[in-house]
Design a protein around this motif. Sequence first.
Motif, PDB file in Angstrom:
ATOM      1  N   ILE A   1       0.838  -1.196   0.000  1.00  0.00           N
ATOM      2  CA  ILE A   1       0.000   0.000   0.000  1.00  0.00           C
ATOM      3  C   ILE A   1       0.878   1.254   0.000  1.00  0.00           C
ATOM      4  CG2 ILE A   1      -1.749   1.305   1.275  1.00  0.00           C
ATOM      5  CD1 ILE A   1      -2.623  -1.369   2.534  1.00  0.00           C
ATOM      6  N   VAL A   2       0.660   2.131  -0.957  1.00  0.00           N
ATOM      7  CA  VAL A   2       1.367   3.407  -1.019  1.00  0.00           C
ATOM      8  C   VAL A   2       0.325   4.513  -1.113  1.00  0.00           C
ATOM      9  CG1 VAL A   2       3.010   4.852  -2.269  1.00  0.00           C
ATOM     10  CG2 VAL A   2       3.351   2.372  -2.174  1.00  0.00           C
TER      11      VAL A   2
ATOM     12  N   TYR B   1     -10.007  -2.502  -0.318  1.00  0.00           N
ATOM     13  CA  TYR B   1      -9.432  -1.164  -0.492  1.00  0.00           C
ATOM     14  C   TYR B   1      -8.872  -0.664   0.844  1.00  0.00           C
ATOM     15  CZ  TYR B   1     -13.953   0.215   1.489  1.00  0.00           C
ATOM     16  OH  TYR B   1     -15.063   0.335   2.297  1.00  0.00           O
ATOM     17  N   PRO B   2      -7.870   0.203   0.789  1.00  0.00           N
ATOM     18  CA  PRO B   2      -7.333   0.815   2.009  1.00  0.00           C
ATOM     19  C   PRO B   2      -8.120   2.064   2.390  1.00  0.00           C
ATOM     20  CG  PRO B   2      -5.969   1.408   0.155  1.00  0.00           C
ATOM     21  CD  PRO B   2      -7.055   0.518  -0.388  1.00  0.00           C
ATOM     22  N   PHE B   3      -8.030   2.446   3.653  1.00  0.00           N
ATOM     23  CA  PHE B   3      -8.647   3.682   4.132  1.00  0.00           C
ATOM     24  C   PHE B   3      -7.820   4.224   5.288  1.00  0.00           C
ATOM     25  CE2 PHE B   3     -10.724   0.138   6.312  1.00  0.00           C
ATOM     26  CZ  PHE B   3     -10.636   0.506   7.643  1.00  0.00           C
ATOM     27  N   LEU B   4      -8.066   5.481   5.654  1.00  0.00           N
ATOM     28  CA  LEU B   4      -7.399   6.105   6.785  1.00  0.00           C
ATOM     29  C   LEU B   4      -8.384   6.237   7.931  1.00  0.00           C
ATOM     30  CD1 LEU B   4      -5.453   9.049   5.050  1.00  0.00           C
ATOM     31  CD2 LEU B   4      -4.788   6.649   5.289  1.00  0.00           C
TER      32      LEU B   4
ATOM     33  N   ASP C   1      -7.301  17.047  13.796  1.00  0.00           N
ATOM     34  CA  ASP C   1      -7.161  16.063  12.725  1.00  0.00           C
ATOM     35  C   ASP C   1      -5.806  16.165  12.038  1.00  0.00           C
ATOM     36  OD1 ASP C   1      -9.691  14.955  13.091  1.00  0.00           O
ATOM     37  OD2 ASP C   1     -10.650  16.385  11.738  1.00  0.00           O
ATOM     38  N   ALA C   2      -5.090  17.255  12.289  1.00  0.00           N
ATOM     39  CA  ALA C   2      -3.737  17.398  11.740  1.00  0.00           C
ATOM     40  C   ALA C   2      -2.784  16.581  12.602  1.00  0.00           C
ATOM     41  CB  ALA C   2      -3.322  18.868  11.699  1.00  0.00           C
ATOM     42  N   THR C   3      -2.689  15.321  12.294  1.00  0.00           N
ATOM     43  CA  THR C   3      -1.901  14.393  13.108  1.00  0.00           C
ATOM     44  C   THR C   3      -1.621  13.148  12.293  1.00  0.00           C
ATOM     45  OG1 THR C   3      -1.814  13.265  15.252  1.00  0.00           O
ATOM     46  CG2 THR C   3      -3.938  13.281  14.117  1.00  0.00           C
ATOM     47  N   THR C   4      -1.147  12.108  12.947  1.00  0.00           N
ATOM     48  CA  THR C   4      -0.862  10.847  12.276  1.00  0.00           C
ATOM     49  C   THR C   4      -2.123   9.994  12.204  1.00  0.00           C
ATOM     50  OG1 THR C   4       1.424  10.880  13.088  1.00  0.00           O
ATOM     51  CG2 THR C   4       0.550   8.766  12.329  1.00  0.00           C
ATOM     52  N   TRP C   5      -2.463   9.545  11.001  1.00  0.00           N
ATOM     53  CA  TRP C   5      -3.612   8.670  10.778  1.00  0.00           C
ATOM     54  C   TRP C   5      -3.113   7.249  10.497  1.00  0.00           C
ATOM     55  CZ3 TRP C   5      -8.993  10.247   9.505  1.00  0.00           C
ATOM     56  CH2 TRP C   5      -9.242  11.582   9.860  1.00  0.00           C
ATOM     57  N   LYS C   6      -3.873   6.280  10.947  1.00  0.00           N
ATOM     58  CA  LYS C   6      -3.551   4.887  10.698  1.00  0.00           C
ATOM     59  C   LYS C   6      -4.169   4.445   9.369  1.00  0.00           C
ATOM     60  CE  LYS C   6      -3.531   3.873  15.658  1.00  0.00           C
ATOM     61  NZ  LYS C   6      -4.176   3.082  16.735  1.00  0.00           N
ATOM     62  N   VAL C   7      -3.620   3.369   8.833  1.00  0.00           N
ATOM     63  CA  VAL C   7      -4.125   2.789   7.590  1.00  0.00           C
ATOM     64  C   VAL C   7      -4.808   1.460   7.890  1.00  0.00           C
ATOM     65  CG1 VAL C   7      -3.519   1.871   5.318  1.00  0.00           C
ATOM     66  CG2 VAL C   7      -2.337   3.899   6.205  1.00  0.00           C
TER      67      VAL C   7
ATOM     68  N   GLU D   1      -8.880  -4.912   8.564  1.00  0.00           N
ATOM     69  CA  GLU D   1      -7.568  -5.146   9.163  1.00  0.00           C
ATOM     70  C   GLU D   1      -6.813  -3.825   9.256  1.00  0.00           C
ATOM     71  OE1 GLU D   1      -6.749  -9.631   7.304  1.00  0.00           O
ATOM     72  OE2 GLU D   1      -5.606  -7.882   6.591  1.00  0.00           O
ATOM     73  N   THR D   2      -6.020  -3.693  10.302  1.00  0.00           N
ATOM     74  CA  THR D   2      -5.176  -2.506  10.420  1.00  0.00           C
ATOM     75  C   THR D   2      -3.799  -2.818   9.855  1.00  0.00           C
ATOM     76  OG1 THR D   2      -4.422  -0.764  11.923  1.00  0.00           O
ATOM     77  CG2 THR D   2      -4.255  -3.042  12.713  1.00  0.00           C
ATOM     78  N   ARG D   3      -3.083  -1.765   9.478  1.00  0.00           N
ATOM     79  CA  ARG D   3      -1.734  -1.911   8.934  1.00  0.00           C
ATOM     80  C   ARG D   3      -0.773  -1.074   9.758  1.00  0.00           C
ATOM     81  NH1 ARG D   3      -3.662  -5.678   6.773  1.00  0.00           N
ATOM     82  NH2 ARG D   3      -3.700  -6.199   4.538  1.00  0.00           N
TER      83      ARG D   3
END
Length: 275
Positions: free
Chosen positions: A39-40, A80-83, A136-142, A161-163
Amino acid sequence: MKTGRRTVAVATFVGALGLSVLNAPTAQAADTGITVSDIVINNGKPIVVGTTKVVEPPISFNIALPSGYSTADPFRYDAYPFLYRGSMQTAADTGENFIGPGGYTCYESDAKHARCEGNLYIDPHPSQDHVDSNSDATTWKVGVSLKLFKADGGLKAGERETRSTTVQLKRAAKATTDASPEPVTKGKSITVTGKVTRANWATKKYDAYSGRTVSLQFRAKGADTYKTVKKGTTSSTGGLKTTVTASVDGYYRWVYYGNSTTGVATSAADYVDVR
């Protein structure tokens, strides 16, 4: 050049209907056997969002299907991936702290594998929940959504599933530059002013960004590159002001290099004619 037969093209999802489609419950969570890898997101760079413009960062990923499923029948699977932020289940079920794909197309590598390319969809409009708070300006998980469907279209198995991959969301910043007088006599002083502002996702406006170190850059007429000639700190109103000595014709601009929550801001250049 893309290779392989196109197996599925997923339409862009926007507004409330899009969220309801993307966030449809997975019913009974069960192992699908689908693998999503490589995932990119946004070419590995932070995603910068302003106050009005939709942002569509590129995404790419690979899909591997389980036994009994083939890329020749793309309506039997979905992946599909999501944040997300916080709880993955809450984010995906409610749409709060959730950013999904705008659309993507998958290209068959073989009967079990496909390469997919598309984009996320981030709308800062107040009607959306994508970026409605400055936190929301922070690190989001995938995360990834995985589903298998029966021949009749019913859901057979679904899971999320989390990545380990993360993505940084940043607030957009803007900078301005004004150099005067124009023209100016060689050896005289040039006053260069400017301002730095930053997107406020709560109010959907740009606010003054104080206490920031900003670089004043100059590019001589005919040259290809800018060089930093001075640095300044923004005032309580985001303002900048400094003086330089006129030597040759050229362009001045202010550049703010950003931080962990704010994107880079480069002003339009202001040309000064030195006589």
